[in-house]
Design a protein around this motif. Structure first.
Motif, PDB file in Angstrom:
ATOM      1  N   GLN A  74       5.925   7.506  -7.461  1.00  0.00           N
ATOM      2  CA  GLN A  74       6.287   6.686  -6.461  1.00  0.00           C
ATOM      3  C   GLN A  74       6.688   5.289  -6.492  1.00  0.00           C
ATOM      4  OE1 GLN A  74       3.664   8.572  -6.451  1.00  0.00           O
ATOM      5  NE2 GLN A  74       3.656   9.900  -4.633  1.00  0.00           N
ATOM      6  N   ALA A  75       6.064   4.702  -7.514  1.00  0.00           N
ATOM      7  CA  ALA A  75       6.553   3.198  -7.911  1.00  0.00           C
ATOM      8  C   ALA A  75       7.682   3.255  -8.808  1.00  0.00           C
ATOM      9  CB  ALA A  75       5.316   2.709  -8.895  1.00  0.00           C
ATOM     10  N   VAL A  76       8.083   4.097  -9.760  1.00  0.00           N
ATOM     11  CA  VAL A  76       9.436   3.993 -10.440  1.00  0.00           C
ATOM     12  C   VAL A  76      10.525   4.480  -9.305  1.00  0.00           C
ATOM     13  CG1 VAL A  76       9.350   6.423 -11.088  1.00  0.00           C
ATOM     14  CG2 VAL A  76      10.470   4.520 -12.447  1.00  0.00           C
ATOM     15  N   ALA A  81       8.703   5.741  -0.832  1.00  0.00           N
ATOM     16  CA  ALA A  81       8.950   6.681  -1.473  1.00  0.00           C
ATOM     17  C   ALA A  81       7.598   7.902  -1.428  1.00  0.00           C
ATOM     18  CB  ALA A  81       9.010   6.478  -2.987  1.00  0.00           C
ATOM     19  N   THR A  82       7.870   9.006  -0.534  1.00  0.00           N
ATOM     20  CA  THR A  82       7.041   9.851  -0.348  1.00  0.00           C
ATOM     21  C   THR A  82       7.295  11.394  -0.819  1.00  0.00           C
ATOM     22  OG1 THR A  82       8.182  10.444   1.876  1.00  0.00           O
ATOM     23  CG2 THR A  82       6.612   8.744   1.818  1.00  0.00           C
ATOM     24  N   GLU A  83       5.997  12.134  -0.955  1.00  0.00           N
ATOM     25  CA  GLU A  83       6.413  13.388  -1.463  1.00  0.00           C
ATOM     26  C   GLU A  83       7.021  14.264  -0.521  1.00  0.00           C
ATOM     27  OE1 GLU A  83       2.880  15.068  -3.138  1.00  0.00           O
ATOM     28  OE2 GLU A  83       3.021  13.769  -5.016  1.00  0.00           O
ATOM     29  N   SER A  84       8.142  15.050  -1.024  1.00  0.00           N
ATOM     30  CA  SER A  84       8.674  16.034  -0.136  1.00  0.00           C
ATOM     31  C   SER A  84       7.661  17.110   0.143  1.00  0.00           C
ATOM     32  CB  SER A  84       9.882  16.670  -0.613  1.00  0.00           C
ATOM     33  OG  SER A  84      10.365  17.568   0.053  1.00  0.00           O
ATOM     34  N   ALA A 125       7.640  15.551  -9.953  1.00  0.00           N
ATOM     35  CA  ALA A 125       7.310  15.232  -8.346  1.00  0.00           C
ATOM     36  C   ALA A 125       8.855  15.251  -7.711  1.00  0.00           C
ATOM     37  CB  ALA A 125       6.459  13.881  -8.003  1.00  0.00           C
ATOM     38  N   TYR A 126       8.724  15.650  -6.431  1.00  0.00           N
ATOM     39  CA  TYR A 126       9.843  15.463  -5.546  1.00  0.00           C
ATOM     40  C   TYR A 126       9.709  14.292  -4.377  1.00  0.00           C
ATOM     41  CZ  TYR A 126      11.385  19.523  -7.952  1.00  0.00           C
ATOM     42  OH  TYR A 126      11.788  20.453  -9.108  1.00  0.00           O
ATOM     43  N   LEU A 127      10.494  13.447  -4.509  1.00  0.00           N
ATOM     44  CA  LEU A 127      10.242  12.266  -3.592  1.00  0.00           C
ATOM     45  C   LEU A 127      11.490  12.152  -2.526  1.00  0.00           C
ATOM     46  CD1 LEU A 127       9.135   9.465  -5.806  1.00  0.00           C
ATOM     47  CD2 LEU A 127       7.755  11.527  -4.734  1.00  0.00           C
ATOM     48  N   ILE A 128      10.973  11.682  -1.480  1.00  0.00           N
ATOM     49  CA  ILE A 128      12.019  11.165  -0.535  1.00  0.00           C
ATOM     50  C   ILE A 128      11.926   9.713  -0.646  1.00  0.00           C
ATOM     51  CG2 ILE A 128      12.892  11.253   1.989  1.00  0.00           C
ATOM     52  CD1 ILE A 128      10.972  14.002   2.177  1.00  0.00           C
ATOM     53  N   ILE A 129      13.313   9.286  -0.979  1.00  0.00           N
ATOM     54  CA  ILE A 129      13.172   7.835  -1.159  1.00  0.00           C
ATOM     55  C   ILE A 129      14.079   7.197  -0.130  1.00  0.00           C
ATOM     56  CG2 ILE A 129      13.380   5.792  -2.790  1.00  0.00           C
ATOM     57  CD1 ILE A 129      13.204   7.919  -5.082  1.00  0.00           C
TER      58      ILE A 129
END
Length: 206
Positions: A83-85, A148-151, A161-165
């Motif tokens: 999430q941070a990156v 940034a949250t996990e899908s 991880a798969y993130l919705i940014i």
């Protein structure tokens, strides 16, 4: 960047060069599309949703007049979590200033990406024509409200991880904000052998 609307992991849902997208033909009178500077383009592999002018949103925002400053070299906190990156990658990718060299935002964002992702984003970056247009109109873009949250629809592991940014992006020309709009990208984020997380290429549904 050219704007594409991929079918990402969310069913409903750059610039890279980050100059603002031209008004679409047939846009309704008074829409924010007609308020954009003439001849501008967006070259962005990130979904944008329901553009609004700052007046329509009821929010007054002036983007910063200087490029985003990346964290100090060697700062481990930025790379410690996916999430941070992801947040830092989008912050750097979004920050465009006509006074910078062409695609300077991509150069900054590349530090937080895999090599493959950086190459893919650069393919959608500014060219000489869009960069010249950005300089002529003194275009600046910046993002805030970055998340940034996990899908929930994608598999996750200790290494991937798969993130919705997502963020709110504000565009201005000659010092005047003319549009704010949500931007969103679904990205794979991959843990490297040295423990750092890096943003990988955009993920599409399929």
């Amino acid at each position: 960047m050219r704007l594409v609307l991929p079918l990402v992991l969310l069913a409903a849902v750059g610039c890279a060069g980050c100059t603002a997208r031209p008004a679409a033909s047939g846009a309704p009178a008074g829409s924010s599309a007609q308020q954009r500077p003439a001849g501008t383009t967006t070259r962005v592999p990130v979904t944008t949703v329901a553009p609004r002018s700052p007046a329509q949103s009821g929010v007054t925002v002036v983007p910063p007049l200087s490029p985003a400053t990346p964290p100090a070299p060697g700062d481990p906190a930025v790379f410690a979590t996916a999430q941070a990156v992801g947040v830092e990658w989008l912050r750097q990718w979004c920050a465009v200033d006509w006074r910078e060299p062409m695609n300077a935002n991509l150069d900054r964002a590349a530090r937080f990406q895999t090599a493959a992702a950086a190459r893919a984003d650069r393919r959608d970056g500014d060219d000489e024509n869009t960069y010249r247009s950005a300089r002529e109109q003194q275009l600046i873009s910046a993002c805030d409200r970055i998340t940034a949250t996990e899908s929930p629809e994608a598999p996750h592991s200790a290494e991937v991880a798969y993130l919705i940014i997502s963020a709110r992006r504000v565009d201005s020309a000659s010092g005047t904000a003319f549009e704010d709009r949500p931007v969103q990208s679904v990205r794979r984020v991959v843990r490297q052998p040295d423990g750092r997380w890096l943003v990988d290429e955009q993920v599409e549904a399929g």
